[in-house]
Design a protein around this motif. Structure first.
Motif, PDB file in Angstrom:
ATOM      1  N   TYR A  25      28.494 -16.814 -47.650  1.00 59.06           N
ATOM      2  CA  TYR A  25      27.384 -16.966 -46.718  1.00 59.06           C
ATOM      3  C   TYR A  25      26.059 -16.499 -47.303  1.00 59.06           C
ATOM      4  CZ  TYR A  25      24.616 -16.492 -42.470  1.00 59.06           C
ATOM      5  OH  TYR A  25      23.631 -16.602 -41.533  1.00 59.06           O
ATOM      6  N   HIS A  29      21.987 -18.025 -47.204  1.00 60.17           N
ATOM      7  CA  HIS A  29      21.061 -17.269 -46.346  1.00 60.17           C
ATOM      8  C   HIS A  29      20.969 -15.853 -46.912  1.00 60.17           C
ATOM      9  CE1 HIS A  29      20.436 -20.466 -43.636  1.00 60.17           C
ATOM     10  NE2 HIS A  29      21.545 -20.350 -42.939  1.00 60.17           N
ATOM     11  N   ARG A  34      16.042 -11.695 -44.276  1.00 59.03           N
ATOM     12  CA  ARG A  34      15.965 -10.946 -43.019  1.00 59.03           C
ATOM     13  C   ARG A  34      15.278  -9.603 -43.211  1.00 59.03           C
ATOM     14  NH1 ARG A  34      21.485 -13.077 -43.108  1.00 59.03           N
ATOM     15  NH2 ARG A  34      21.700 -14.529 -41.370  1.00 59.03           N
ATOM     16  N   SER A 154      22.970 -13.765 -36.702  1.00 56.10           N
ATOM     17  CA  SER A 154      23.552 -15.118 -36.754  1.00 56.10           C
ATOM     18  C   SER A 154      25.007 -15.120 -36.314  1.00 56.10           C
ATOM     19  CB  SER A 154      23.408 -15.709 -38.168  1.00 56.10           C
ATOM     20  OG  SER A 154      22.063 -16.040 -38.425  1.00 56.10           O
ATOM     21  N   GLN A 187      21.002 -18.077 -33.483  1.00 51.83           N
ATOM     22  CA  GLN A 187      20.876 -19.399 -34.099  1.00 51.83           C
ATOM     23  C   GLN A 187      20.227 -20.361 -33.109  1.00 51.83           C
ATOM     24  OE1 GLN A 187      23.864 -17.618 -34.146  1.00 51.83           O
ATOM     25  NE2 GLN A 187      25.119 -18.264 -35.897  1.00 51.83           N
ATOM     26  N   THR A 242      12.792 -16.221 -40.046  1.00 59.87           N
ATOM     27  CA  THR A 242      13.211 -16.424 -41.421  1.00 59.87           C
ATOM     28  C   THR A 242      12.782 -17.810 -41.893  1.00 59.87           C
ATOM     29  OG1 THR A 242      15.347 -17.380 -40.779  1.00 59.87           O
ATOM     30  CG2 THR A 242      15.239 -14.980 -41.015  1.00 59.87           C
ATOM     31  N   TRP A 244      14.650 -20.047 -42.640  1.00 56.86           N
ATOM     32  CA  TRP A 244      15.565 -21.037 -42.050  1.00 56.86           C
ATOM     33  C   TRP A 244      15.438 -21.055 -40.519  1.00 56.86           C
ATOM     34  CZ3 TRP A 244      17.000 -16.978 -45.188  1.00 56.86           C
ATOM     35  CH2 TRP A 244      17.646 -15.886 -44.601  1.00 56.86           C
TER      36      TRP A 244
END
Length: 268
Positions: A25, A29, A34, A154, A187, A242, A244
């Motif tokens: 993971y 990310h 973060r 997340s 998310q 972030t 993303w």
């Protein structure tokens, strides 16, 4: 975040991890995306008068890379430095990190640079019969009944997809009752659609609850509403998003139960 998994393939495709238990993971990310949003000295500002070591809970820690990065950042430790007796941030922190995937937890335990301060445990946070005695036992070691701060990075989507609207609300209610502060990275709804699409491309069954979820749309806003209206918490700060497109939201409990328990524990 990871949830129940009975069999593990050595090379899971992203869509083959329906509980978020991605084996790599942190590669797509990175933790820095973060922690760079969080201000230095955050613990000092949240707990200026805390004399005791702080207790943190990280739910859905995967293989621990983000947990370790959070620990380093919150205590002001440099990447090149090992465990220090007096963290630069001035606050000792004991961090309990849990995930339901035993393979990921084993990797986290094996690689942890701070085994005395960061504990990794295999735990299904949605199994009340397992979580309650386990967390009670951990907190009891410190003479505590709650955590100072919780991290939910997340994770909410996987709880929501696998346990439905009721499961998400129960999860948030449980965390809010257990943590004075709660840092959440929800998310967005587009991630729900992408996760469902990945499963379909692999010819697997859709998530049981995906098509019946009434809590949808702007998930950061919906989760904020649940925590502030139903869980006696207030939104303290949004630290931004972030790269993303996920927000980091900090909440604080307004419940008198936290204040009462904290006062009695300090007197012991």
């Amino acid at each position: 975040m990871a949830a129940p998994v009975s069999e593990r393939s050595p090379a899971l495709e992203p869509g083959a991890a329906p509980y978020g238990n991605f084996p790599n993971y942190s590669r797509f990310h990175p933790p820095e995306g973060r922690v760079s949003l969080l201000p230095g000295g955050l613990l000092q500002s949240l707990f200026p008068a805390a004399a005791r070591p702080l207790l943190g809970l990280d739910v859905g820690c995967n293989s621990g890379e983000l947990s370790v990065a959070l620990y380093r950042h919150l205590l002001g430790l440099q990447e090149s430095k090992g465990c220090l007796d007096q963290p630069a941030a001035g606050k000792d922190l004991n961090l309990l990190c849990c995930d339901i995937d035993p393979v990921l937890i084993e990797r986290a335990q094996r690689c942890s640079p701070f085994p005395a301060s960061i504990s990794f445990a295999n735990l299904d946070i949605m199994d009340s019969s397992a979580r309650e005695p386990f967390l009670r036992s951990y907190l009891g070691r410190f003479g505590r009944s709650t955590f100072d701060i919780g991290f939910c990075m997340s994770v909410t989507m996987w709880i929501h997809l696998n346990h439905g609207d009721g499961g998400l609300m129960e999860f948030l209610s449980f965390l809010s009752s257990l943590c004075k502060y709660l840092l959440i990275e929800p998310q967005p709804w587009k991630c729900y659609r992408a996760a469902a699409r990945r499963l379909r491309k692999l010819g697997r069954n859709d998530f049981d609850h995906f098509r019946s979820l009434a809590i949808n749309g702007d998930m950061a806003e919906r989760i904020t509403q649940i925590l502030t209206k139903d869980c006696a918490m207030e939104l303290v700060c949004c630290f931004g998003s972030t790269s993303w497109d996920r927000s980091l939201l900090l909440f604080k409990s307004n419940g008198s139960n936290h204040e009462g328990r904290e006062s009695s524990e300090q007197e012991q």
